[in-house]
Motif scaffolding. Sequence first.
Motif, PDB file in Angstrom:
ATOM      1  N   LYS A  53       0.863   4.015  -2.977  1.00 47.50           N
ATOM      2  CA  LYS A  53       0.550   5.411  -2.642  1.00 47.50           C
ATOM      3  C   LYS A  53       1.610   6.354  -3.191  1.00 47.50           C
ATOM      4  O   LYS A  53       1.297   7.449  -3.676  1.00 47.50           O
ATOM      5  CB  LYS A  53       0.438   5.566  -1.122  1.00 47.50           C
ATOM      6  CG  LYS A  53      -0.212   6.883  -0.703  1.00 47.50           C
ATOM      7  CD  LYS A  53      -1.660   6.941  -1.179  1.00 47.50           C
ATOM      8  CE  LYS A  53      -2.330   8.235  -0.759  1.00 47.50           C
ATOM      9  NZ  LYS A  53      -3.708   8.327  -1.290  1.00 47.50           N
ATOM     10  N   LYS A  64       0.828  -1.199   0.000  1.00 42.40           N
ATOM     11  CA  LYS A  64       0.000   0.000   0.000  1.00 42.40           C
ATOM     12  C   LYS A  64       0.866   1.253   0.000  1.00 42.40           C
ATOM     13  O   LYS A  64       0.515   2.258  -0.634  1.00 42.40           O
ATOM     14  CB  LYS A  64      -0.926  -0.011   1.213  1.00 42.40           C
ATOM     15  CG  LYS A  64      -2.036  -1.048   1.111  1.00 42.40           C
ATOM     16  CD  LYS A  64      -3.022  -0.938   2.259  1.00 42.40           C
ATOM     17  CE  LYS A  64      -4.160  -1.944   2.079  1.00 42.40           C
ATOM     18  NZ  LYS A  64      -5.162  -1.834   3.171  1.00 42.40           N
ATOM     19  N   GLU A  65       2.004   1.190   0.689  1.00 40.28           N
ATOM     20  CA  GLU A  65       2.914   2.339   0.735  1.00 40.28           C
ATOM     21  C   GLU A  65       3.512   2.600  -0.650  1.00 40.28           C
ATOM     22  O   GLU A  65       3.586   3.751  -1.100  1.00 40.28           O
ATOM     23  CB  GLU A  65       4.025   2.092   1.749  1.00 40.28           C
ATOM     24  CG  GLU A  65       3.575   2.066   3.206  1.00 40.28           C
ATOM     25  CD  GLU A  65       2.835   0.777   3.582  1.00 40.28           C
ATOM     26  OE1 GLU A  65       2.115   0.790   4.608  1.00 40.28           O
ATOM     27  OE2 GLU A  65       2.978  -0.234   2.856  1.00 40.28           O
ATOM     28  N   HIS A  82      -3.128  -1.233  -4.982  1.00 40.03           N
ATOM     29  CA  HIS A  82      -3.802  -0.469  -3.926  1.00 40.03           C
ATOM     30  C   HIS A  82      -3.785   1.033  -4.197  1.00 40.03           C
ATOM     31  O   HIS A  82      -3.256   1.819  -3.399  1.00 40.03           O
ATOM     32  CB  HIS A  82      -3.121  -0.732  -2.587  1.00 40.03           C
ATOM     33  CG  HIS A  82      -3.232  -2.140  -2.089  1.00 40.03           C
ATOM     34  ND1 HIS A  82      -4.401  -2.681  -1.576  1.00 40.03           N
ATOM     35  CD2 HIS A  82      -2.313  -3.131  -2.022  1.00 40.03           C
ATOM     36  CE1 HIS A  82      -4.188  -3.930  -1.204  1.00 40.03           C
ATOM     37  NE2 HIS A  82      -2.934  -4.233  -1.474  1.00 40.03           N
ATOM     38  N   CYS A  83      -4.353   1.465  -5.317  1.00 42.07           N
ATOM     39  CA  CYS A  83      -4.419   2.901  -5.589  1.00 42.07           C
ATOM     40  C   CYS A  83      -5.413   3.165  -6.709  1.00 42.07           C
ATOM     41  O   CYS A  83      -5.955   2.239  -7.310  1.00 42.07           O
ATOM     42  CB  CYS A  83      -3.043   3.454  -5.950  1.00 42.07           C
ATOM     43  SG  CYS A  83      -2.259   2.691  -7.386  1.00 42.07           S
ATOM     44  N   GLU A  94       0.864   6.730  -6.793  1.00 44.66           N
ATOM     45  CA  GLU A  94      -0.340   7.550  -6.961  1.00 44.66           C
ATOM     46  C   GLU A  94      -0.020   9.032  -6.790  1.00 44.66           C
ATOM     47  O   GLU A  94      -0.454   9.874  -7.591  1.00 44.66           O
ATOM     48  CB  GLU A  94      -1.404   7.114  -5.962  1.00 44.66           C
ATOM     49  CG  GLU A  94      -2.741   7.816  -6.145  1.00 44.66           C
ATOM     50  CD  GLU A  94      -3.811   7.237  -5.228  1.00 44.66           C
ATOM     51  OE1 GLU A  94      -4.914   6.977  -5.717  1.00 44.66           O
ATOM     52  OE2 GLU A  94      -3.528   7.059  -4.024  1.00 44.66           O
ATOM     53  N   ASN A  95       0.744   9.371  -5.765  1.00 46.04           N
ATOM     54  CA  ASN A  95       1.115  10.774  -5.531  1.00 46.04           C
ATOM     55  C   ASN A  95       1.999  11.304  -6.657  1.00 46.04           C
ATOM     56  O   ASN A  95       1.860  12.457  -7.085  1.00 46.04           O
ATOM     57  CB  ASN A  95       1.835  10.909  -4.188  1.00 46.04           C
ATOM     58  CG  ASN A  95       0.906  10.687  -3.008  1.00 46.04           C
ATOM     59  OD1 ASN A  95      -0.314  10.845  -3.135  1.00 46.04           O
ATOM     60  ND2 ASN A  95       1.452  10.318  -1.867  1.00 46.04           N
TER      61      ASN A  95
END
Length: 372
Positions: A241, A237-238, A262-263, A244-245
């Motif tokens: 993320k 998930k990290e 997970h994004c 995604e950012n």
Amino acid sequence: MTKKVGIMSMQRIINYGSFLQAYGLKSILEELGAKVEFVDYHPGKCLVEEKKESNKIKRLASKVLEALEIDTSLSNKINFINYKRSYKKKYLPMLDISTVANYNTKLDTLVIGSDEVFNCVQSNSNVGFAPDLFGANSEAERLISYAASFGNTTLEKLNHYHKIEEITSYLSVFNAISVRDENSKKIIINLLNITPNKNLDPVLMYDYIHKCNKIPSNLHLDKPYIILYGYSGRLTKEEAKIVENFAKKNGKKILFLGGIQHCNGVFKDCSPFDVLGYFKNADCIITDTFHGTIFSLINHKPFLTIVRKSENNSYGNQEKLTDLLSTFNLSHRAVSELSSIDSIYESIDYDYVEEKLAVEREKTYNFLKENI
């Protein structure tokens, strides 16, 4: 007289890389004048205890639940599940593979490989420890391997599971052995006291970009996009993320191929050839897979590859990816985590990559021409 050649590989695995390496090797052999068919293997008992349900129905249910737990949109989850359900029906016919297994090895030559055909210390019950993949019971006139890999199976693991003597006896009858990485080369040298040929994966060796007319040129999203390529949920998930950012900061969409993560992003259920089309038009690629790295290379794209160590019996990609990247002087594209994601746009010497590929392609054609 036309030679009848069989390929025993991972051709039935639901995976774009497995499909494209099989199609690539088939195409090369056909260019050399062979009549090619795919041969199946009998899975064996796993040396490593499988943690997941052994019952096929329960295992399928667990896979569906895993997909539903991924932190992405419901439409992505549904599309991914449908992709998994329909993959074999849609794409195996492109390899001339039927639903009925073909175990016939009465051939002029049986080629075992490419892919992780020698990766026998694993918990995947679709493979397990399969003697067929080491040439046992072959009735072919000639038996060779091409760019075969032990994956994250090492000498230490073979010794731990008391398989060195058995595997040595199988491999000793091969007419020629070709591997694709240093770990596999090391194992062959130790077991047989010979230095095997080392050849690159068929997705690199078959010139998809210039020879394959099945790759669409117009595939893209409605805005610039980053491809996130990997098995579903394998990016943490990290990690997801961070991607995604990064995408948001740079005004890009995220395209999932092969799996969901997970994004926020868009999952595409598409053909293996479409995958190469999407790679061609991508802004950049982030992957933790061997073939995702190769798809980036042949399309001359900026990329980062997440390298994961093998720990205990967990999956690791370190052995094959570090070797692949070092072959092209691209070890700096390997990362253990994504804090340096901005480095993805640092230049890559694709002139050197193409020069290296030209040399390796000639080696491949010479090896196969001499041995089929």
